[in-house]
Design a protein around this motif. Structure first.
Motif, mmCIF file in Angstrom:
data_model
loop_
_atom_site.group_PDB
_atom_site.id
_atom_site.type_symbol
_atom_site.label_atom_id
_atom_site.label_comp_id
_atom_site.label_asym_id
_atom_site.label_seq_id
_atom_site.Cartn_x
_atom_site.Cartn_y
_atom_site.Cartn_z
ATOM 1 N N HIS A 270 0.816 -1.207 0.000
ATOM 2 C CA HIS A 270 0.000 0.000 0.000
ATOM 3 C C HIS A 270 0.854 1.264 0.000
ATOM 4 C CE1 HIS A 270 -3.787 -2.233 1.644
ATOM 5 N NE2 HIS A 270 -3.746 -2.217 0.332
ATOM 6 N N ILE A 271 0.305 2.328 -0.557
ATOM 7 C CA ILE A 271 1.036 3.573 -0.779
ATOM 8 C C ILE A 271 1.652 4.136 0.497
ATOM 9 C CG2 ILE A 271 -1.130 4.895 -0.590
ATOM 10 C CD1 ILE A 271 1.938 5.789 -2.792
ATOM 11 N N ASP A 272 0.931 4.065 1.620
ATOM 12 C CA ASP A 272 1.434 4.668 2.849
ATOM 13 C C ASP A 272 2.563 3.855 3.474
ATOM 14 O OD1 ASP A 272 -0.666 2.815 3.213
ATOM 15 O OD2 ASP A 272 -1.028 3.500 5.262
ATOM 16 N N HIS A 273 2.800 2.660 2.963
ATOM 17 C CA HIS A 273 3.887 1.818 3.458
ATOM 18 C C HIS A 273 5.053 1.729 2.474
ATOM 19 C CE1 HIS A 273 1.858 -0.086 7.017
ATOM 20 N NE2 HIS A 273 0.839 0.483 6.406
ATOM 21 N N ALA A 274 4.763 1.850 1.192
ATOM 22 C CA ALA A 274 5.786 1.600 0.173
ATOM 23 C C ALA A 274 6.050 2.788 -0.751
ATOM 24 C CB ALA A 274 5.377 0.388 -0.672
ATOM 25 N N GLY B 267 5.034 -11.940 -3.024
ATOM 26 C CA GLY B 267 4.817 -11.616 -4.429
ATOM 27 C C GLY B 267 3.374 -11.362 -4.827
ATOM 28 N N ALA B 268 2.430 -11.765 -3.988
ATOM 29 C CA ALA B 268 1.024 -11.514 -4.300
ATOM 30 C C ALA B 268 0.675 -10.030 -4.288
ATOM 31 C CB ALA B 268 0.125 -12.270 -3.320
ATOM 32 N N ASP B 269 1.552 -9.187 -3.744
ATOM 33 C CA ASP B 269 1.323 -7.738 -3.747
ATOM 34 C C ASP B 269 2.019 -7.038 -4.909
ATOM 35 O OD1 ASP B 269 -0.395 -7.606 -1.630
ATOM 36 O OD2 ASP B 269 0.903 -6.414 -0.326
ATOM 37 N N ARG B 270 2.514 -7.786 -5.876
ATOM 38 C CA ARG B 270 3.196 -7.164 -7.010
ATOM 39 C C ARG B 270 2.313 -6.129 -7.697
ATOM 40 N NH1 ARG B 270 7.417 -8.573 -10.601
ATOM 41 N NH2 ARG B 270 7.667 -10.611 -9.598
ATOM 42 N N ASP C 208 11.453 -14.297 11.438
ATOM 43 C CA ASP C 208 10.719 -15.271 10.653
ATOM 44 C C ASP C 208 9.633 -14.569 9.842
ATOM 45 O OD1 ASP C 208 12.218 -17.298 11.686
ATOM 46 O OD2 ASP C 208 10.678 -18.055 13.051
ATOM 47 N N VAL C 209 9.414 -15.029 8.608
ATOM 48 C CA VAL C 209 8.400 -14.453 7.729
ATOM 49 C C VAL C 209 7.109 -15.263 7.822
ATOM 50 C CG1 VAL C 209 7.775 -13.908 5.346
ATOM 51 C CG2 VAL C 209 10.145 -13.584 6.120
ATOM 52 N N LEU C 210 6.016 -14.579 8.138
ATOM 53 C CA LEU C 210 4.683 -15.175 8.126
ATOM 54 C C LEU C 210 3.850 -14.481 7.053
ATOM 55 C CD1 LEU C 210 3.933 -15.297 11.981
ATOM 56 C CD2 LEU C 210 4.947 -17.081 10.555
ATOM 57 N N HIS C 211 3.325 -15.238 6.109
ATOM 58 C CA HIS C 211 2.442 -14.679 5.087
ATOM 59 C C HIS C 211 1.042 -14.607 5.677
ATOM 60 C CE1 HIS C 211 0.296 -15.186 0.961
ATOM 61 N NE2 HIS C 211 0.412 -13.909 1.300
ATOM 62 N N CYS C 212 0.528 -13.380 5.831
ATOM 63 C CA CYS C 212 -0.767 -13.156 6.486
ATOM 64 C C CYS C 212 -1.684 -12.341 5.579
ATOM 65 C CB CYS C 212 -0.569 -12.437 7.814
ATOM 66 S SG CYS C 212 0.372 -13.388 9.041
ATOM 67 N N PRO C 213 -2.249 -12.953 4.542
ATOM 68 C CA PRO C 213 -3.107 -12.226 3.602
ATOM 69 C C PRO C 213 -4.446 -11.840 4.223
ATOM 70 C CG PRO C 213 -3.174 -14.564 3.135
ATOM 71 C CD PRO C 213 -2.144 -14.386 4.217
ATOM 72 N N GLY C 214 -5.120 -10.923 3.541
ATOM 73 C CA GLY C 214 -6.429 -10.473 3.995
ATOM 74 C C GLY C 214 -6.563 -8.971 3.854
ATOM 75 N N HIS C 215 -5.650 -8.226 4.493
ATOM 76 C CA HIS C 215 -5.596 -6.774 4.284
ATOM 77 C C HIS C 215 -5.105 -6.486 2.878
ATOM 78 C CE1 HIS C 215 -4.977 -2.527 5.091
ATOM 79 N NE2 HIS C 215 -3.694 -2.640 4.788
ATOM 80 N N SER C 216 -4.071 -7.185 2.486
ATOM 81 C CA SER C 216 -3.622 -7.242 1.095
ATOM 82 C C SER C 216 -3.203 -8.688 0.836
ATOM 83 C CB SER C 216 -2.459 -6.279 0.834
ATOM 84 O OG SER C 216 -1.254 -6.797 1.378
ATOM 85 N N PRO C 217 -3.208 -9.121 -0.423
ATOM 86 C CA PRO C 217 -2.878 -10.522 -0.702
ATOM 87 C C PRO C 217 -1.462 -10.912 -0.301
ATOM 88 C CG PRO C 217 -4.004 -9.521 -2.570
ATOM 89 C CD PRO C 217 -3.670 -8.408 -1.626
ATOM 90 N N PRO D 285 -11.306 -4.270 -2.933
ATOM 91 C CA PRO D 285 -11.784 -5.338 -3.829
ATOM 92 C C PRO D 285 -11.035 -6.655 -3.646
ATOM 93 C CG PRO D 285 -11.565 -3.270 -5.033
ATOM 94 C CD PRO D 285 -10.972 -3.034 -3.678
ATOM 95 N N TYR D 286 -9.779 -6.547 -3.226
ATOM 96 C CA TYR D 286 -8.953 -7.739 -3.041
ATOM 97 C C TYR D 286 -8.847 -8.142 -1.573
ATOM 98 C CZ TYR D 286 -5.940 -3.722 -2.280
ATOM 99 O OH TYR D 286 -5.459 -2.513 -1.854
ATOM 100 N N GLY D 287 -9.579 -7.461 -0.681
ATOM 101 C CA GLY D 287 -9.530 -7.774 0.738
ATOM 102 C C GLY D 287 -10.261 -9.075 1.041
ATOM 103 N N ASP D 288 -9.880 -9.713 2.138
ATOM 104 C CA ASP D 288 -10.492 -10.993 2.509
ATOM 105 C C ASP D 288 -10.524 -11.084 4.032
ATOM 106 O OD1 ASP D 288 -11.116 -13.675 3.075
ATOM 107 O OD2 ASP D 288 -10.197 -14.367 1.201
ATOM 108 N N HIS D 289 -11.669 -10.739 4.614
ATOM 109 C CA HIS D 289 -11.807 -10.700 6.074
ATOM 110 C C HIS D 289 -11.550 -12.071 6.699
ATOM 111 C CE1 HIS D 289 -13.398 -9.389 9.995
ATOM 112 N NE2 HIS D 289 -14.005 -10.571 10.033
ATOM 113 N N ASP D 290 -12.136 -13.103 6.118
ATOM 114 C CA ASP D 290 -11.979 -14.442 6.678
ATOM 115 C C ASP D 290 -10.523 -14.894 6.653
ATOM 116 O OD1 ASP D 290 -14.678 -14.583 7.167
ATOM 117 O OD2 ASP D 290 -15.147 -15.753 5.379
#
Length: 218
Positions: free
Chosen positions: A68-72, A91-94, A134-143, A173-178
């Motif tokens: 997201h713009i405010d982070h990158a 890479g899902a945030d490309r 350690d890297v944890l992939h935690c999608p939902g806010h962004s993929p 549009p790409y968010g996923d609450h669950d």
């Protein structure tokens, strides 16, 4: 700039709120070597560079938790200025990083597209001045959102996955609450209550505090 010291193992952190979103850009460094990293340089690079100079560290890399713009938004320019690589996010945030200029135009934040030197995957690690996260992939806010966990100091770089009393937005549009709730419950709440985290906005917290009081998790 707000300084915060985790455990006494040499790892230090300082928070620099940047952009109109008051995003917590964070400096991480080793107190002995004064080598470190910039996490999520969303913009206001003059403030970030002033903080780097004030702390007196040599930046070895830039780390992005998501696209997201405010982070990158400031990552491309800061990379050129410092001559350091960028690591993360997943890479899902490309698609978000490719469209940073368009994102920025919507909010009046100047930005350029950026391609990380290294994408991050679940199970990998990021090293900052010898301190391993350690890297944890935690999608939902962004993929492609990632969370970085340093077990030695019990410190988490949370990005916009979990906040004090809240969670990351999922109304994109790409968010996923669950998916976000699942990632938090299966990957973060399994950590100890005494793990502290720096999130993308607002005050710091601990896993234990959010386990007890966060209305989105109860």
């Amino acid at each position: 700039m707000t300084k915060t010291s985790p455990e006494n193992n040499g790892l230090r952190a300082a928070i620099i709120p940047v952009t109109p979103f008051q995003q917590n850009c964070t400096l991480l460094w080793d107190d002995a070597t004064k080598v470190g990293a910039v996490v999520d340089p969303g913009g206001d690079l003059d403030q970030i560079k002033a903080a780097i100079e004030e702390v007196g560290i040599k930046v070895e890399k830039i780390v992005l938790t998501h696209g997201h713009i405010d982070h990158a938004g400031g990552a491309a320019e800061l990379k050129e200025t410092l001559g350091v690589p960028i690591e993360g996010p997943h890479g899902a945030d490309r698609f978000l990083l490719d469209n940073l200029a368009k994102q920025g135009a919507s909010y009046g934040i100047p930005a350029r597209p950026v391609t990380p030197d290294r994408w991050l995957d679940e199970g990998e690690t990021v090293t900052v001045a010898g301190h391993v996260f350690d890297v944890l992939h935690c999608p939902g806010h962004s993929p492609g959102s990632v969370v970085l966990v340093n077990h030695e100091n019990k410190l988490i770089m949370m990005g916009d996955v979990l906040f004090r009393g809240s969670i990351g937005r999922t109304d994109f549009p790409y968010g996923d609450h669950d998916a976000l709730i699942t990632a938090i419950k299966t990957k973060l709440l399994t950590l100890g209550n005494d793990y502290a985290f720096i999130c993308g906005h607002g005050p710091t917290s601990t896993i234990g505090n959010e386990r007890r009081t966060n209305p989105f998790l109860t």
